[in-house]
Scaffold this motif. Structure first.
Motif, PDB file in Angstrom:
ATOM      1  N   GLU A 209     -27.409 -50.409 -33.610  1.00 31.90           N
ATOM      2  CA  GLU A 209     -26.496 -50.291 -34.754  1.00 31.90           C
ATOM      3  C   GLU A 209     -26.579 -51.580 -35.566  1.00 31.90           C
ATOM      4  O   GLU A 209     -26.016 -52.610 -35.163  1.00 31.90           O
ATOM      5  N   PRO A 210     -27.273 -51.587 -36.707  1.00 32.62           N
ATOM      6  CA  PRO A 210     -27.399 -52.822 -37.493  1.00 32.62           C
ATOM      7  C   PRO A 210     -26.053 -53.440 -37.875  1.00 32.62           C
ATOM      8  O   PRO A 210     -25.928 -54.666 -37.937  1.00 32.62           O
ATOM      9  N   LYS A 211     -25.036 -52.597 -38.095  1.00 34.53           N
ATOM     10  CA  LYS A 211     -23.736 -53.130 -38.479  1.00 34.53           C
ATOM     11  C   LYS A 211     -23.133 -53.968 -37.360  1.00 34.53           C
ATOM     12  O   LYS A 211     -22.426 -54.952 -37.620  1.00 34.53           O
ATOM     13  N   VAL A 212     -23.412 -53.601 -36.102  1.00 35.01           N
ATOM     14  CA  VAL A 212     -22.910 -54.377 -34.973  1.00 35.01           C
ATOM     15  C   VAL A 212     -23.476 -55.785 -35.022  1.00 35.01           C
ATOM     16  O   VAL A 212     -22.746 -56.779 -34.916  1.00 35.01           O
ATOM     17  N   THR A 213     -24.786 -55.886 -35.193  1.00 34.94           N
ATOM     18  CA  THR A 213     -25.434 -57.199 -35.264  1.00 34.94           C
ATOM     19  C   THR A 213     -24.889 -58.016 -36.423  1.00 34.94           C
ATOM     20  O   THR A 213     -24.618 -59.218 -36.280  1.00 34.94           O
ATOM     21  N   LEU A 214     -24.708 -57.388 -37.564  1.00 39.77           N
ATOM     22  CA  LEU A 214     -24.249 -58.113 -38.745  1.00 39.77           C
ATOM     23  C   LEU A 214     -22.804 -58.593 -38.598  1.00 39.77           C
ATOM     24  O   LEU A 214     -22.459 -59.692 -39.043  1.00 39.77           O
ATOM     25  N   LEU A 215     -21.956 -57.797 -37.961  1.00 38.21           N
ATOM     26  CA  LEU A 215     -20.577 -58.239 -37.740  1.00 38.21           C
ATOM     27  C   LEU A 215     -20.521 -59.384 -36.731  1.00 38.21           C
ATOM     28  O   LEU A 215     -19.708 -60.309 -36.863  1.00 38.21           O
ATOM     29  N   ILE A 216     -21.375 -59.333 -35.725  1.00 42.62           N
ATOM     30  CA  ILE A 216     -21.450 -60.434 -34.766  1.00 42.62           C
ATOM     31  C   ILE A 216     -21.888 -61.721 -35.479  1.00 42.62           C
ATOM     32  O   ILE A 216     -21.359 -62.811 -35.225  1.00 42.62           O
ATOM     33  N   LEU A 217     -22.849 -61.599 -36.399  1.00 43.23           N
ATOM     34  CA  LEU A 217     -23.299 -62.761 -37.166  1.00 43.23           C
ATOM     35  C   LEU A 217     -22.235 -63.221 -38.158  1.00 43.23           C
ATOM     36  O   LEU A 217     -22.072 -64.425 -38.391  1.00 43.23           O
ATOM     37  N   THR A 218     -21.497 -62.278 -38.740  1.00 42.38           N
ATOM     38  CA  THR A 218     -20.405 -62.633 -39.658  1.00 42.38           C
ATOM     39  C   THR A 218     -19.420 -63.563 -38.967  1.00 42.38           C
ATOM     40  O   THR A 218     -19.039 -64.612 -39.498  1.00 42.38           O
ATOM     41  N   ASN A 219     -19.009 -63.169 -37.779  1.00 37.80           N
ATOM     42  CA  ASN A 219     -18.076 -63.996 -37.018  1.00 37.80           C
ATOM     43  C   ASN A 219     -18.741 -65.286 -36.537  1.00 37.80           C
ATOM     44  O   ASN A 219     -18.149 -66.369 -36.606  1.00 37.80           O
ATOM     45  N   GLY A 220     -19.988 -65.185 -36.059  1.00 36.03           N
ATOM     46  CA  GLY A 220     -20.679 -66.353 -35.523  1.00 36.03           C
ATOM     47  C   GLY A 220     -20.894 -67.442 -36.552  1.00 36.03           C
ATOM     48  O   GLY A 220     -20.675 -68.632 -36.275  1.00 36.03           O
ATOM     49  N   PHE A 221     -21.306 -67.071 -37.769  1.00 33.37           N
ATOM     50  CA  PHE A 221     -21.518 -68.069 -38.818  1.00 33.37           C
ATOM     51  C   PHE A 221     -20.193 -68.697 -39.257  1.00 33.37           C
ATOM     52  O   PHE A 221     -20.149 -69.880 -39.594  1.00 33.37           O
ATOM     53  N   SER A 222     -19.133 -67.910 -39.259  1.00 28.25           N
ATOM     54  CA  SER A 222     -17.822 -68.460 -39.591  1.00 28.25           C
ATOM     55  C   SER A 222     -17.429 -69.552 -38.598  1.00 28.25           C
ATOM     56  O   SER A 222     -16.994 -70.643 -38.972  1.00 28.25           O
ATOM     57  N   PHE A 223     -17.594 -69.266 -37.302  1.00 24.25           N
ATOM     58  CA  PHE A 223     -17.274 -70.264 -36.273  1.00 24.25           C
ATOM     59  C   PHE A 223     -18.245 -71.440 -36.311  1.00 24.25           C
ATOM     60  O   PHE A 223     -17.879 -72.563 -35.977  1.00 24.25           O
ATOM     61  N   ALA A 224     -19.497 -71.193 -36.711  1.00 25.96           N
ATOM     62  CA  ALA A 224     -20.459 -72.287 -36.826  1.00 25.96           C
ATOM     63  C   ALA A 224     -19.987 -73.315 -37.856  1.00 25.96           C
ATOM     64  O   ALA A 224     -20.149 -74.529 -37.668  1.00 25.96           O
ATOM     65  N   GLY A 225     -19.398 -72.826 -38.961  1.00 28.27           N
ATOM     66  CA  GLY A 225     -18.836 -73.744 -39.947  1.00 28.27           C
ATOM     67  C   GLY A 225     -17.730 -74.594 -39.363  1.00 28.27           C
ATOM     68  O   GLY A 225     -17.618 -75.795 -39.649  1.00 28.27           O
ATOM     69  N   MET A 226     -16.885 -73.977 -38.518  1.00 30.06           N
ATOM     70  CA  MET A 226     -15.803 -74.734 -37.880  1.00 30.06           C
ATOM     71  C   MET A 226     -16.364 -75.738 -36.876  1.00 30.06           C
ATOM     72  O   MET A 226     -15.864 -76.869 -36.777  1.00 30.06           O
ATOM     73  N   PHE A 227     -17.412 -75.371 -36.131  1.00 22.98           N
ATOM     74  CA  PHE A 227     -18.016 -76.302 -35.181  1.00 22.98           C
ATOM     75  C   PHE A 227     -18.640 -77.494 -35.905  1.00 22.98           C
ATOM     76  O   PHE A 227     -18.651 -78.611 -35.368  1.00 22.98           O
ATOM     77  N   ALA A 228     -19.172 -77.265 -37.099  1.00 28.72           N
ATOM     78  CA  ALA A 228     -19.700 -78.382 -37.885  1.00 28.72           C
ATOM     79  C   ALA A 228     -18.580 -79.376 -38.207  1.00 28.72           C
ATOM     80  O   ALA A 228     -18.762 -80.594 -38.124  1.00 28.72           O
ATOM     81  N   PHE A 229     -17.433 -78.837 -38.565  1.00 26.33           N
ATOM     82  CA  PHE A 229     -16.269 -79.691 -38.844  1.00 26.33           C
ATOM     83  C   PHE A 229     -15.861 -80.465 -37.595  1.00 26.33           C
ATOM     84  O   PHE A 229     -15.588 -81.667 -37.657  1.00 26.33           O
ATOM     85  N   ILE A 230     -15.808 -79.789 -36.453  1.00 26.74           N
ATOM     86  CA  ILE A 230     -15.428 -80.441 -35.202  1.00 26.74           C
ATOM     87  C   ILE A 230     -16.390 -81.577 -34.869  1.00 26.74           C
ATOM     88  O   ILE A 230     -15.984 -82.648 -34.412  1.00 26.74           O
ATOM     89  N   ALA A 231     -17.686 -81.360 -35.137  1.00 23.85           N
ATOM     90  CA  ALA A 231     -18.695 -82.349 -34.771  1.00 23.85           C
ATOM     91  C   ALA A 231     -18.639 -83.609 -35.625  1.00 23.85           C
ATOM     92  O   ALA A 231     -18.943 -84.705 -35.139  1.00 23.85           O
ATOM     93  N   ALA A 232     -18.252 -83.494 -36.891  1.00 26.00           N
ATOM     94  CA  ALA A 232     -18.388 -84.641 -37.800  1.00 26.00           C
ATOM     95  C   ALA A 232     -17.100 -85.095 -38.472  1.00 26.00           C
ATOM     96  O   ALA A 232     -17.083 -86.157 -39.109  1.00 26.00           O
TER      97      ALA A 232
END
Length: 398
Positions: A209-232
């Motif tokens: 289901e391509p939508k499953v992968t895309l929703l997982i990435l939607t959430n993952g990239f959002s948290f990646a932005g927060m982890f960037a903030f945490i790191a620096a």
């Protein structure tokens, strides 16, 4: 379930989700003392954090689909029992290498709690209720993030760092008892014995289901932005803007408070709208904040208030995006709830690790460079969500 079980179920699930942040944040203030006590380098002791994060990600990928075959309760009981034993082991180690190994094993118990608590939401509640309950669980997790470092610092200052792990063992024993008394194993097809083929097919179903992968990435990239903030962010606030460490702590806690506020708003929105509508609202806020960060990075990054406001707005909706993405996944693949939860949270950790590495390469000590990294991950999150909408539109009958 009985009335008593219904009343205590959601607090218990929130308690289980909090295992991850409790295991990390309570432990952070003790790192210098642990290194000194064990005669190890700071870097070696920090590996115990890395081993825990890696173990969490791997554990989620294994435990999620496994629970779809074997059931949730028995794996939860094994996970919390393992967590208790390894916590006691951590409390009694005499060298840093043993601590690193035991933390990796401890993370498997934490992964079971984090993934299966989310999967049980799908087992017990319908799609619309799931998003609201997942939001409540995230609020509990955020509250733990605020108080866990304070608790850890208190233990280190008044007792000894080893008592942090005795506390974590006690937390797990309490969870074990609560799971045994409260959780009722949801009904599932047990006529077919579990197999490696079925295990792998869980992932095949999800990724088909391509939508499953895309929703997982939607959430993952959002948290990646927060982890960037945490790191620096500490370098930006303390070294660039010249704030005190105590001020940085307050500003960091304010971001967690913003997540709680937006998650409460998300819960209220879910009383009147679907999880898809709530997700669209959260993604819109995230996209707006990403645009603001990109604009501010060009000419106004030296203004501390703009940096604080734009980054806080971005971080505030990460919890809402996660809850609504997972609820939507439950609706798409209801029979693979464990696999979906495992994939979603594991991707958070995986992209978070990649994010911290990218940030270490691109961050030059200025707020502008951090804002650009965060805005880029925000753009990737928005693009992933946009593609998921396009796929949904194409599947609709005309």
């Amino acid at each position: 379930m009985t009335r008593t079980h219904s009343f205590w179920l959601i607090p218990l699930l929130g308690y289980l989700v909090a295992f991850g942040p409790l295991s990390i944040d309570t432990y952070l203030p003790s790192l210098p003392e642990i290194a000194k006590n064990l005669g190890a380098s700071q870097q070696m002791v920090q590996y115990s954090i890395t081993s825990f994060l890696v173990g969490m990600a791997i554990g989620m990928l294994i435990i999620g689909p496994l629970s779809d075959q074997l059931g949730r309760k028995k794996i939860l009981l094994v996970g919390t029992f393992t967590y208790a034993l390894t916590s006691l082991g951590c409390a009694m180690v005499q060298d840093a290498e043993s601590l690193v190994l035991l933390r990796a094993l401890q993370s498997l118990g934490a992964a079971a709690a984090a993934v299966l608590a989310r999967a049980l939401v799908r087992d017990y509640f319908d799609h619309q209720q799931a998003a609201s309950i997942l939001s409540s669980m995230h609020i509990i997790s955020m509250i733990v993030m605020i108080f866990a470092p304070l608790l850890g610092a208190f233990i280190v200052n008044t007792l000894d760092w080893r008592w942090i792990f005795y506390l974590l063992a006690a937390v797990s024993v309490f969870a074990f008892v609560a799971i045994a008394l409260i959780i009722k194993e949801p009904q599932r097809d047990t006529t077919k014995p579990p197999s490696i083929k079925d295990y792998l097919s869980s992932y095949a179903v999800c990724f088909s289901e391509p939508k499953v992968t895309l929703l997982i990435l939607t959430n993952g990239f959002s948290f990646a932005g927060m982890f960037a903030f945490i790191a620096a962010s500490a370098f930006v606030y303390i070294e660039y803007f010249g704030y005190r460490e105590s001020t940085y702590g307050l500003l960091f806690s304010a971001n967690i408070g913003a997540i709680i506020v937006m998650t409460v708003i998300n819960k209220q929105l879910l009383t009147r709208a679907s999880s898809e509508t709530a997700l669209r609202f959260a993604i819109t806020v995230s996209a707006i904040s990403a645009c603001l960060m990109a604009l501010i990075s060009v000419s106004y990054a030296d203004i501390a208030l703009l940096f604080i406001a734009s980054s806080m707005l971005f971080i505030s909706v990460t919890g809402s995006i996660g809850a609504n993405c997972l609820a939507t996944l439950f609706a798409i693949i209801p029979e693979r709830a464990g696999t979906a939860a495992g994939l979603l949270v594991a991707m958070q950790f995986a992209l978070g690790s990649i994010s911290t590495y990218i940030t270490s390469l691109l961050f030059d000590g200025t707020p502008a460079s951090l804002l650009i990294v965060m805005a880029s991950f925000g753009a990737l999150s928005f693009a992933s969500y946009g593609l998921s909408l396009m796929i949904s539109h194409k599947k609709q009958p005309h």
